[in-house]
Write a protein that holds these residues in place. Structure first.
Motif, mmCIF file in Angstrom:
data_model
loop_
_atom_site.group_PDB
_atom_site.id
_atom_site.type_symbol
_atom_site.label_atom_id
_atom_site.label_comp_id
_atom_site.label_asym_id
_atom_site.label_seq_id
_atom_site.Cartn_x
_atom_site.Cartn_y
_atom_site.Cartn_z
ATOM 1 N N LYS A 176 -3.041 2.388 -7.080
ATOM 2 C CA LYS A 176 -3.465 1.057 -6.672
ATOM 3 C C LYS A 176 -2.649 0.583 -5.468
ATOM 4 O O LYS A 176 -3.209 0.066 -4.494
ATOM 5 C CB LYS A 176 -3.323 0.074 -7.841
ATOM 6 N N ASP A 177 -1.340 0.756 -5.513
ATOM 7 C CA ASP A 177 -0.484 0.321 -4.406
ATOM 8 C C ASP A 177 -0.798 1.084 -3.123
ATOM 9 O O ASP A 177 -0.823 0.498 -2.036
ATOM 10 C CB ASP A 177 0.997 0.484 -4.766
ATOM 11 N N GLN A 178 -1.028 2.381 -3.241
ATOM 12 C CA GLN A 178 -1.363 3.170 -2.058
ATOM 13 C C GLN A 178 -2.688 2.712 -1.452
ATOM 14 O O GLN A 178 -2.808 2.556 -0.241
ATOM 15 C CB GLN A 178 -1.430 4.656 -2.401
ATOM 16 N N LEU A 179 -3.688 2.487 -2.308
ATOM 17 C CA LEU A 179 -4.985 2.011 -1.825
ATOM 18 C C LEU A 179 -4.859 0.654 -1.139
ATOM 19 O O LEU A 179 -5.438 0.423 -0.075
ATOM 20 C CB LEU A 179 -5.986 1.916 -2.981
ATOM 21 N N LYS A 180 -4.096 -0.227 -1.753
ATOM 22 C CA LYS A 180 -3.878 -1.551 -1.165
ATOM 23 C C LYS A 180 -3.238 -1.404 0.215
ATOM 24 O O LYS A 180 -3.682 -2.034 1.186
ATOM 25 C CB LYS A 180 -2.986 -2.395 -2.078
ATOM 26 N N LYS A 239 -1.306 -1.406 6.123
ATOM 27 C CA LYS A 239 0.137 -1.126 6.049
ATOM 28 C C LYS A 239 0.395 0.371 6.231
ATOM 29 O O LYS A 239 1.331 0.764 6.918
ATOM 30 C CB LYS A 239 0.704 -1.620 4.718
ATOM 31 N N VAL A 240 -0.430 1.202 5.606
ATOM 32 C CA VAL A 240 -0.362 2.651 5.786
ATOM 33 C C VAL A 240 -1.300 3.003 6.941
ATOM 34 O O VAL A 240 -2.480 2.670 6.898
ATOM 35 C CB VAL A 240 -0.773 3.406 4.499
ATOM 36 N N THR A 241 -0.768 3.667 7.957
ATOM 37 C CA THR A 241 -1.576 4.003 9.129
ATOM 38 C C THR A 241 -1.752 5.504 9.326
ATOM 39 O O THR A 241 -2.514 5.925 10.187
ATOM 40 C CB THR A 241 -0.950 3.404 10.407
ATOM 41 N N ASN A 242 -1.034 6.303 8.525
ATOM 42 C CA ASN A 242 -1.132 7.750 8.627
ATOM 43 C C ASN A 242 -1.169 8.313 7.210
ATOM 44 O O ASN A 242 -0.398 7.892 6.346
ATOM 45 C CB ASN A 242 0.066 8.320 9.403
ATOM 46 N N TRP A 243 -2.044 9.288 6.995
ATOM 47 C CA TRP A 243 -2.205 9.870 5.659
ATOM 48 C C TRP A 243 -0.924 10.508 5.144
ATOM 49 O O TRP A 243 -0.725 10.611 3.941
ATOM 50 C CB TRP A 243 -3.354 10.875 5.655
ATOM 51 N N LYS A 244 -0.026 10.937 6.038
ATOM 52 C CA LYS A 244 1.226 11.564 5.583
ATOM 53 C C LYS A 244 2.076 10.577 4.777
ATOM 54 O O LYS A 244 2.887 10.981 3.956
ATOM 55 C CB LYS A 244 2.016 12.156 6.747
ATOM 56 N N GLU A 245 1.875 9.278 4.979
ATOM 57 C CA GLU A 245 2.628 8.253 4.246
ATOM 58 C C GLU A 245 2.258 8.220 2.756
ATOM 59 O O GLU A 245 3.011 7.673 1.950
ATOM 60 C CB GLU A 245 2.383 6.875 4.863
ATOM 61 N N VAL A 246 1.111 8.797 2.407
ATOM 62 C CA VAL A 246 0.680 8.829 1.003
ATOM 63 C C VAL A 246 0.462 10.263 0.523
ATOM 64 O O VAL A 246 -0.307 10.521 -0.396
ATOM 65 C CB VAL A 246 -0.589 7.962 0.767
ATOM 66 N N GLY A 247 1.155 11.201 1.177
ATOM 67 C CA GLY A 247 1.114 12.596 0.738
ATOM 68 C C GLY A 247 0.008 13.430 1.342
ATOM 69 O O GLY A 247 -0.218 14.556 0.915
ATOM 70 N N GLY A 248 -0.687 12.912 2.340
ATOM 71 C CA GLY A 248 -1.764 13.654 2.986
ATOM 72 C C GLY A 248 -1.316 14.299 4.279
ATOM 73 O O GLY A 248 -0.125 14.361 4.580
ATOM 74 N N PRO A 249 -2.277 14.770 5.068
ATOM 75 C CA PRO A 249 -1.940 15.409 6.349
ATOM 76 C C PRO A 249 -1.465 14.386 7.379
ATOM 77 O O PRO A 249 -1.674 13.180 7.224
ATOM 78 C CB PRO A 249 -3.270 16.043 6.775
ATOM 79 N N ASP A 250 -0.860 14.868 8.432
ATOM 80 C CA ASP A 250 -0.406 14.017 9.534
ATOM 81 C C ASP A 250 -1.636 13.652 10.368
ATOM 82 O O ASP A 250 -1.967 14.312 11.359
ATOM 83 C CB ASP A 250 0.641 14.755 10.373
ATOM 84 N N GLN A 251 -2.335 12.617 9.923
ATOM 85 C CA GLN A 251 -3.582 12.187 10.565
ATOM 86 C C GLN A 251 -3.714 10.677 10.408
ATOM 87 O O GLN A 251 -3.423 10.130 9.338
ATOM 88 C CB GLN A 251 -4.768 12.894 9.912
ATOM 89 N N ALA A 252 -4.140 10.024 11.458
ATOM 90 C CA ALA A 252 -4.310 8.568 11.414
ATOM 91 C C ALA A 252 -5.375 8.172 10.398
ATOM 92 O O ALA A 252 -6.399 8.846 10.254
ATOM 93 C CB ALA A 252 -4.703 8.047 12.794
ATOM 94 N N VAL A 253 -5.120 7.092 9.675
ATOM 95 C CA VAL A 253 -6.103 6.525 8.749
ATOM 96 C C VAL A 253 -7.095 5.704 9.568
ATOM 97 O O VAL A 253 -6.701 4.892 10.407
ATOM 98 C CB VAL A 253 -5.415 5.607 7.699
ATOM 99 N N GLN A 254 -8.363 5.943 9.333
ATOM 100 C CA GLN A 254 -9.432 5.170 9.976
ATOM 101 C C GLN A 254 -10.206 4.459 8.862
ATOM 102 O O GLN A 254 -10.924 5.090 8.108
ATOM 103 C CB GLN A 254 -10.385 6.091 10.757
ATOM 104 N N MET A 255 -10.026 3.159 8.738
ATOM 105 C CA MET A 255 -10.692 2.414 7.676
ATOM 106 C C MET A 255 -12.083 1.987 8.133
ATOM 107 O O MET A 255 -12.241 1.379 9.185
ATOM 108 C CB MET A 255 -9.864 1.190 7.291
ATOM 109 N N VAL A 256 -13.087 2.351 7.332
ATOM 110 C CA VAL A 256 -14.478 1.997 7.616
ATOM 111 C C VAL A 256 -14.874 0.879 6.665
ATOM 112 O O VAL A 256 -14.704 0.998 5.450
ATOM 113 C CB VAL A 256 -15.408 3.217 7.447
#
Length: 130
Positions: A4-8, A14-31
């Motif tokens: 829940k906190d990660q999704l929020k 607040k999170v701009t790169n997937w690596k911040e939540v254990g994903g690849p080093d890629q920018a988050v693009q919110m649709v």
């Protein structure tokens, strides 16, 4: 798997790169679907504790357009009904989000409404949360 906190944090920007939540080093693009306010509001209340969605986002209209934009955009994430999940998208494990559905008719339900009720109580039960 996203908490829940990660999704929020993702949906508020607040999170701009997937690596911040254990994903690849890629920018988050919110649709963001501008024509699915119910979906957005329920998620905002239940997962985001009422916080605002990120201002930096890709606005589209309907849920199918959210799905299409997520497919076409590297690093994208968006909200859509469960029924739109298929092999073309990845749906992370996350806390359950849902809202009550109330069906009201004037008089006895007609044949089409009866058919919908039968679907909901049969095959559609897998989409219902208690």
């Amino acid at each position: 798997k996203l908490s829940k906190d990660q999704l929020k944090d993702i949906m508020t920007g607040k999170v701009t790169n997937w690596k911040e939540v254990g994903g690849p080093d890629q920018a988050v693009q919110m649709v963001y679907g501008t024509k699915i306010p119910g979906t957005q509001a329920v998620f905002q209340k239940q997962i985001m504790d009422g916080a605002s969605y990120a201002e930096k986002r890709i606005d589209v209209t309907t849920a199918p357009e959210v799905k299409a934009k997520v497919i076409a955009t590297p690093g994208a994430i968006g909200l859509a009904p469960t029924i739109l999940i298929d092999e073309s998208v990845s749906a992370p494990e996350m806390p359950e989000v849902g809202r009550p559905i109330t069906l009201i008719t004037i008089g006895e339900p007609g044949p089409l409404v009866q058919k919908m009720i039968q679907y909901i109580m049969g095959e559609g039960k897998k989409y219902l949360v208690k």
